[in-house]
Design a protein around this motif. Structure first.
Motif, PDB file in Angstrom:
ATOM      1  N   UNK A  68       0.812  -0.791   0.381  1.00  0.00           N
ATOM      2  CA  UNK A  68      -0.194   0.209  -0.412  1.00  0.00           C
ATOM      3  C   UNK A  68       1.207   1.515  -0.033  1.00  0.00           C
ATOM      4  N   UNK A  69       2.124   1.161   0.901  1.00  0.00           N
ATOM      5  CA  UNK A  69       3.256   2.310   1.227  1.00  0.00           C
ATOM      6  C   UNK A  69       2.959   2.621  -0.510  1.00  0.00           C
ATOM      7  N   UNK A  70       4.250   1.892  -1.023  1.00  0.00           N
ATOM      8  CA  UNK A  70       4.641   2.144  -2.787  1.00  0.00           C
ATOM      9  C   UNK A  70       3.920   1.965  -2.988  1.00  0.00           C
ATOM     10  N   UNK A  71       2.316   1.869  -2.938  1.00  0.00           N
ATOM     11  CA  UNK A  71       1.489   1.563  -4.322  1.00  0.00           C
ATOM     12  C   UNK A  71       0.787   3.251  -3.978  1.00  0.00           C
ATOM     13  N   UNK A  72       1.234   3.690  -3.414  1.00  0.00           N
ATOM     14  CA  UNK A  72       0.229   5.138  -2.795  1.00  0.00           C
ATOM     15  C   UNK A  72       1.229   6.335  -3.178  1.00  0.00           C
ATOM     16  N   UNK A  73       2.793   6.253  -2.502  1.00  0.00           N
ATOM     17  CA  UNK A  73       4.338   6.745  -3.500  1.00  0.00           C
ATOM     18  C   UNK A  73       4.250   6.559  -4.476  1.00  0.00           C
ATOM     19  N   UNK A  74       4.204   5.476  -5.517  1.00  0.00           N
ATOM     20  CA  UNK A  74       4.063   5.641  -6.934  1.00  0.00           C
ATOM     21  C   UNK A  74       3.137   6.275  -7.374  1.00  0.00           C
ATOM     22  N   UNK A  75       2.073   6.093  -6.612  1.00  0.00           N
ATOM     23  CA  UNK A  75       0.763   6.423  -7.318  1.00  0.00           C
ATOM     24  C   UNK A  75       0.901   8.880  -7.172  1.00  0.00           C
ATOM     25  N   UNK A  76       1.470   8.865  -5.543  1.00  0.00           N
ATOM     26  CA  UNK A  76       1.901  10.477  -5.785  1.00  0.00           C
ATOM     27  C   UNK A  76       2.169  11.167  -6.885  1.00  0.00           C
ATOM     28  N   UNK A  77       3.740   9.869  -7.329  1.00  0.00           N
ATOM     29  CA  UNK A  77       4.458  10.726  -7.539  1.00  0.00           C
ATOM     30  C   UNK A  77       4.166  10.777  -8.863  1.00  0.00           C
ATOM     31  N   UNK A  78       3.349   9.665  -9.767  1.00  0.00           N
ATOM     32  CA  UNK A  78       2.871   9.891 -11.082  1.00  0.00           C
ATOM     33  C   UNK A  78       2.708  11.043 -11.355  1.00  0.00           C
ATOM     34  N   UNK A  79       1.039  10.632 -10.338  1.00  0.00           N
ATOM     35  CA  UNK A  79       0.250  11.825 -10.055  1.00  0.00           C
ATOM     36  C   UNK A  79       0.453  13.683  -9.943  1.00  0.00           C
ATOM     37  N   UNK A  80       1.641  13.449  -9.349  1.00  0.00           N
ATOM     38  CA  UNK A  80       2.297  14.874  -9.093  1.00  0.00           C
ATOM     39  C   UNK A  80       3.191  15.425 -10.707  1.00  0.00           C
ATOM     40  N   UNK A  81       3.576  13.989 -11.306  1.00  0.00           N
ATOM     41  CA  UNK A  81       4.930  14.263 -12.788  1.00  0.00           C
ATOM     42  C   UNK A  81       3.305  14.441 -14.056  1.00  0.00           C
ATOM     43  N   UNK A  82       2.522  14.440 -13.618  1.00  0.00           N
ATOM     44  CA  UNK A  82       1.557  14.324 -14.756  1.00  0.00           C
ATOM     45  C   UNK A  82       1.013  15.591 -14.551  1.00  0.00           C
ATOM     46  N   UNK A  83       0.797  15.700 -13.665  1.00  0.00           N
ATOM     47  CA  UNK A  83       0.141  17.096 -13.205  1.00  0.00           C
ATOM     48  C   UNK A  83       0.434  18.196 -13.532  1.00  0.00           C
ATOM     49  N   UNK A  84       2.408  17.786 -13.230  1.00  0.00           N
ATOM     50  CA  UNK A  84       3.419  18.786 -13.880  1.00  0.00           C
ATOM     51  C   UNK A  84       3.042  19.212 -14.949  1.00  0.00           C
ATOM     52  N   UNK A  85       3.090  18.082 -15.810  1.00  0.00           N
ATOM     53  CA  UNK A  85       3.596  18.324 -17.262  1.00  0.00           C
ATOM     54  C   UNK A  85       2.057  18.663 -17.923  1.00  0.00           C
ATOM     55  N   UNK A  86       0.729  18.358 -17.359  1.00  0.00           N
ATOM     56  CA  UNK A  86      -0.399  18.966 -17.835  1.00  0.00           C
ATOM     57  C   UNK A  86      -0.434  20.350 -17.716  1.00  0.00           C
ATOM     58  N   UNK A  87      -0.191  20.462 -16.631  1.00  0.00           N
ATOM     59  CA  UNK A  87      -0.468  22.068 -16.853  1.00  0.00           C
ATOM     60  C   UNK A  87       0.645  22.953 -16.975  1.00  0.00           C
ATOM     61  N   UNK A  88       2.293  22.445 -17.394  1.00  0.00           N
ATOM     62  CA  UNK A  88       3.138  22.590 -17.934  1.00  0.00           C
ATOM     63  C   UNK A  88       2.488  22.573 -19.614  1.00  0.00           C
ATOM     64  N   UNK A  89       2.298  22.103 -19.798  1.00  0.00           N
ATOM     65  CA  UNK A  89       1.859  22.266 -20.935  1.00  0.00           C
ATOM     66  C   UNK A  89       0.617  23.047 -21.601  1.00  0.00           C
ATOM     67  N   UNK A  90      -0.056  22.922 -20.936  1.00  0.00           N
ATOM     68  CA  UNK A  90      -1.585  23.832 -21.292  1.00  0.00           C
ATOM     69  C   UNK A  90      -0.941  25.439 -21.207  1.00  0.00           C
ATOM     70  N   UNK A  91      -0.168  25.991 -19.692  1.00  0.00           N
ATOM     71  CA  UNK A  91       0.605  26.615 -20.172  1.00  0.00           C
ATOM     72  C   UNK A  91       1.249  27.413 -21.251  1.00  0.00           C
ATOM     73  N   UNK A  92       1.868  26.406 -21.728  1.00  0.00           N
ATOM     74  CA  UNK A  92       2.853  26.287 -23.164  1.00  0.00           C
ATOM     75  C   UNK A  92       2.162  26.959 -23.946  1.00  0.00           C
TER      76      UNK A  92
END
Lengths: 530, 485
Positions: free
Chosen positions: A183-207
């Motif tokens: 669970x801890x591993x999954x939550x950690x991985x999921x958080x990292x993925x969500x953050x990365x995707x969110x950052x990419x999406x936001x950057x792309x939208x802003x760009x």
């Protein structure tokens, strides 16, 4: 209805508990655990409360006496008096003693388990189970008795397992530990993925928003330069003169420069003559070429490739040396675009950049290079490619001879034919065939013995086009020996074209099923036309 | 004694299930990352590609489009016309009528002015009898060849098309698919780009066309289907194509190219004997056999994938049809894995043997069985009382949120890469489906998968004893086909 439901719920609860106790008892039978039963009376007489156990005192009196003063109430039609259900055995015993002393009547104390009557043995079994399953802790009660008055005593009196025991059990359960780890591993991985995707999406939208804005800002000034200023006027302007007409505060931003370059390149592709010169001049005056050259220092392959493409489109000839170092880069896109750029901007008439390629040329690269070379064929020494150490370059060279109609190279090709690889021979034969190079015919007969189907098919096509009646002898021999359907079909087609009378004599009466099929195919008028 | 043994079994099973779940989660997280990297690279590469050149360049490969048709009389003419208008210079269209009982043949003859020819049919791959091969008298339809044959199934029809084909690459498509006009140029690109390895096959994305607006053979307005099953399949296709297959492409471990839209090197297809008609999973089986052939011959190769939206098809929105489709897919997977069991866990076959095969075997084939055993195990634990509520809740939360996370990512990928579904309402509707899918649809998919296993065991699909033993070499399929017929 409500009472019925309540009764049912109670019944289910009691039955479940009984089932639980019974299964527990049967399970216990398998285990070798010593258990010393404590008589229930000992516990009850100590005045302890047992969870789920209540008591009821009942007495029948012969006369019309009133016992309501003794905490009893009359029940039913007879002279039966009963107490309330009591939590403590000692309370029931006290009422019993009072009644006995006053009226000399015995009466009876009944035990109730979850409001159901239970006999002594049943009560004892229930109590034993409570103790065995640690649901009733005798020690805690005894310790608590020694500390009467303390708040902690009340807590200890609660006959349940203390929390720390549960905690220990959770941590000793291996499945639980594994699950918590996952669970801890999954939550950690999921958080990292969500953050990365969110950052990419936001950057792309802003760009995207910025790019749209910058495009709008570029478009008008660029149009003005193209249509309202002459080439000479732009030549006379310095950088600041041009910047004046553009959003000055954005000119230092790399993204704005990128958008500006893309807009210039896009216009450059669609414009002709002086407009092209104006765009290139603006590009230079704004020192966007420096921005382009900076991209060649990047680590990302796509940025380097973008830089190379910009150099190509804007003819930044002074960057030739810098681009040269990428011509044998391991990245396909960098390498391809670097070669394409050098073919465009350099004065490399011998096509050395291509001849010296270390990597095999893909068809994609050949397509791009052919497009560039096609427009400058008179200035190029295509023959030099035939001397390359790289086989794919030599093959491409032969293809270029065919595509560009360089008939003067056919003699050279014929000279190379014997030592050429199969891939080269295929292209050479196509060349000879296309240009009707009759000298090649003699060399090609030998190729019919090859195992390479494509090579054989191309040879037969050449014989079909350039051969004479005498060539049919070789083709008949071939037909006899080959079991390859496609090759036989090609050979028969060639014979049919070269000498129809011989074809008829030989194949029209053939007993071979395949030959018959091909015979019919070749004579079908619809198939002959498509 | 009994109690002790029972306890041990329960403990071991519990740990095994946990490990299985863990490796599924780990695998899908890796797939997510790999597919993201592959998609990023693909989009970057696309910036430098000029597809207009491919249409006319003499260097471009020639393509034979093969479309098998069975009782497609309603749309066959329109679909054939649509195929002939694709933007490409060197291509032919071969429509194979697989013994249709409707008026497909008459309609084709009438619409394209077709006449029966004496075409020299070469059965290099064994097929059911070919009744006739038609060509048009009208030169405008010179690219079209119409093959009429006895019914033998999709794979058999494709094989007949391969026998007739003359081009370098064969494109096997479903005749009812809608192809984008630039689909051939884009699919040809991976074949043209590779320098050191032979590209043996390239797969493409299949889009869900239900409810979409189609104009001139191209989807112009993307809308999600109205039904729950339709929406579920949109998400499922995103997951499968944009995530799964992209990740496998990055590892060069792709084992499946959709039968509705796949491009193959004709030479290699002929070498391995074409499609295998005895399996219902002919598309997967062909790829595995081609890969196996290349591995056995020790030739460097690649199976490519183009994630651009180029092909659309109507997906089944009725539960009955969908269940039959899933049942067939499961049987196809089992059959293929069974046929090629030699490659499984065999380092000689590289990524194919050590990664792709085990993944398909453990996660795709066994998933319905494992999930069912998991549910039964949980129920047994609840009944015997040997189950912690915390454990149950934690496990449930883990699996549920994992499923939601993966599905959400697949939608995000689509949004980042192509952004075709622009309507916010559609996106909201897809997100709702993601939340309810694990409860409402997934159990059904598991059930259909189980039925697939059961039907396989019963021998549904015409499997013979000989086929169950598998091939010793990739090319041996030809002998099996002949003996089966």
């Amino acid at each position: 209805m409500y009472f019925k439901a309540k009764y049912c719920a109670k019944w289910v609860l009691v039955k479940s508990l009984l089932l639980f106790f019974m299964t527990s008892l049967s399970a216990q039978e398998d285990e070798i655990v010593e258990f010393n039963s404590i008589p229930i009376e000992e516990v009850m007489l100590k005045g302890r409360e047992l969870p789920g156990v209540r008591f009821l005192y009942t007495v029948t009196i012969p006369s019309q006496s009133d016992l309501s003063g003794y905490a009893l109430s009359k029940s039913g039609r007879g002279n039966i008096w009963t107490s309330d259900t009591l939590n403590f055995y000692l309370d029931a015993l006290a009422i019993k003693d009072t009644v006995q002393n006053t009226f000399e009547l015995e009466g009876e104390i009944q035990s109730l388990l979850f409001d159901e009557k239970i006999d002594r043995d049943g009560l004892q079994a229930y109590f034993d189970n409570l103790v065995r399953n640690e649901l009733y802790i005798l020690e805690a009660e005894e310790e608590a008795e020694e500390r009467i008055g303390e708040l902690v005593v009340l807590g200890n009196k609660i006959p349940f397992k203390p929390y720390y025991k549960l905690k220990i059990q959770v941590l000793t359960d291996i499945r639980m530990i594994i699950l918590i780890t996952f669970l801890s591993f999954f939550v950690l991985a999921a958080i990292i993925l969500v953050v990365v995707i969110f950052v990419i999406k936001t950057k792309k939208r802003n760009r995207d928003v910025l790019v749209r804005r910058f495009k709008d800002l570029c478009y008008e000034p660029l149009s003005n330069f193209l249509f309202e200023h002459s080439l000479e006027e732009i030549q006379q302007m310095d950088k600041y003169g041009i910047v004046e007409k553009l959003p000055k505060n954005l000119m230092h931003k790399p993204l704005f420069k990128d958008v500006m370059i893309q807009e210039i390149i896009s216009l450059n592709k669609n414009m002709k003559g002086e407009f092209k010169q104006k765009l290139k001049l603006i590009y230079r005056k704004l020192e966007l070429d420096k921005h382009t050259l900076q991209k060649l220092e990047a680590k990302r392959w796509d940025i380097i490739t973008t830089g190379i493409v910009e150099i190509n489109e804007m003819d930044v000839v002074e960057a030739e040396g810098k681009v040269m170092k990428f011509v044998n880069h391991q990245n396909f896109y960098i390498r391809s675009n670097a070669v394409a750029t050098l073919l465009n901007i350099s004065n490399d008439t011998d096509l050395n950049v291509l001849a010296d390629q270390e990597y095999p040329l893909s068809r994609w690269q050949q397509m791009i290079y052919y497009r560039i070379i096609r427009y400058t064929k008179d200035k190029r020494n295509i023959g030099h490619l035939l001397e390359s150490k790289n086989q794919s370059v030599r093959v491409f060279g032969i293809k270029l001879i065919r595509y560009l109609g360089l008939i003067d190279q056919l003699e050279k090709l014929l000279g190379m034919f014997e030592i050429a690889s199969e891939a080269e021979k295929i292209e050479m034969i196509r060349c000879f065939n296309l240009f009707g190079f009759i000298d090649s015919l003699e060399r090609v007969y030998a190729v019919l013995k090859s195992d390479n189907q494509t090579l054989v098919l191309e040879s037969i096509k050449l014989i079909e086009n350039l051969g004479e009646k005498i060539s049919t002898t070789a083709l008949f021999e071939f037909c006899k020996l080959t079991s390859d359907f496609e090759a036989k079909k090609a050979a028969m087609r060639a014979i049919y074209k070269l000498d129809p009378s011989i074809f008829e004599a030989y194949f029209s009466e053939s007993e071979d099923e395949v030959e018959n099929k091909i015979n019919l195919h070749l004579k079908d008028p619809v198939l002959a036309n498509v | 004694m009994y109690s002790l043994l029972f306890d041990i079994i329960i403990e071991v099973l519990g740990i095994l299930f946990l490990l299985y779940s863990f490796f599924i989660i780990l695998s899908y997280l890796i797939i997510t990352v790999l597919s993201a990297l592959e998609m990023r690279d693909h989009l970057r590469k696309n910036k430098f590609a000029d597809y207009l050149d491919v249409v006319t360049s003499p260097v471009s490969p020639s393509i034979s489009i093969i479309a098998p048709a069975y009782n497609e009389g309603l749309n066959i003419v329109q679909n054939a016309k649509s195929l002939m208008t694709l933007h490409y210079s060197k291509f032919e269209v071969i429509i194979v009528n697989d013994g249709s009982k409707d008026d497909s043949v008459e309609k084709m003859i009438e619409s394209f002015d077709l006449v029966k020819t004496d075409f020299a049919y070469n059965p290099s791959i064994d097929t059911k009898a070919v009744r006739a091969i038609y060509k048009s008298r009208n030169r405008s339809f010179a690219k079209l060849t119409f093959v009429d044959k006895e019914n033998g199934g999709k794979a058999d029809a494709l094989n007949a098309g391969i026998n007739v084909s003359t081009m370098e690459i064969i494109a096997c498509i479903d005749v009812d698919c809608i192809l984008s006009s630039d689909s051939l140029t884009r699919m040809a690109r991976p074949f043209m780009e590779e320098t050191n390895r032979k590209v043996i096959a390239v797969g493409g994305v299949i889009g869900v066309a239900n409810n979409c607006e189609v104009k001139d053979g191209t989807v112009t307005d993307y809308r999600v289907p109205d039904t729950l099953l339709g929406k579920f399949q949109v998400i499922e296709y995103f997951r499968s194509f944009l995530m799964g297959r992209m990740a496998w492409t990055r590892l060069n471990g792709l084992m499946l190219i959709s039968g509705a839209f796949g491009f193959f090197n004709r030479e290699v297809v002929l070498k391995v004997g074409g499609y295998f008609p005895q399996t219902v999973g002919e598309d997967m089986e062909l790829i595995v056999r081609m890969r196996r052939y290349m591995e056995e011959e020790k030739k460097p190769y690649k199976v490519g994938f183009v994630p651009d939206p180029l092909c659309w098809t109507e997906v089944p929105e009725s539960e009955e049809i969908l269940s039959r489709q899933r049942n067939r897919w499961m049987r196809g997977t089992i059959e293929t894995l069974q046929l090629h069991k030699k490659i499984g866990y065999n380092p000689k076959y590289g990524v194919l043997g050590m990664i792709s095969y085990p993944f398909w075997s453990i996660y795709e084939k066994s998933a319905p069985i494992m999930e069912t055993i998991g549910v039964l195990y949980t129920l047994a634990m609840i009944i015997t009382g040997d189950f912690s509520a915390i454990y149950l809740v934690a496990l449930f939360v883990l699996i549920y949120f994992f499923s939601v996370l993966i599905s959400s990512f697949s939608i995000l990928y689509e949004q980042l890469a192509y952004n075709n579904y622009k309507n916010k309402k559609d996106l909201r509707s897809l997100l709702k489906v993601i939340l309810i899918e694990p409860f409402l649809i997934h159990p059904k998919v598991v059930w259909w998968g189980l039925k697939g296993h059961w039907d396989f065991l019963k021998g549904k699909g015409g499997w013979g004893v000989m086929i169950r033993t598998g091939f010793k070499k990739a090319v041996e399929k030809q002998d099996v086909s002949v003996s089966q017929n």
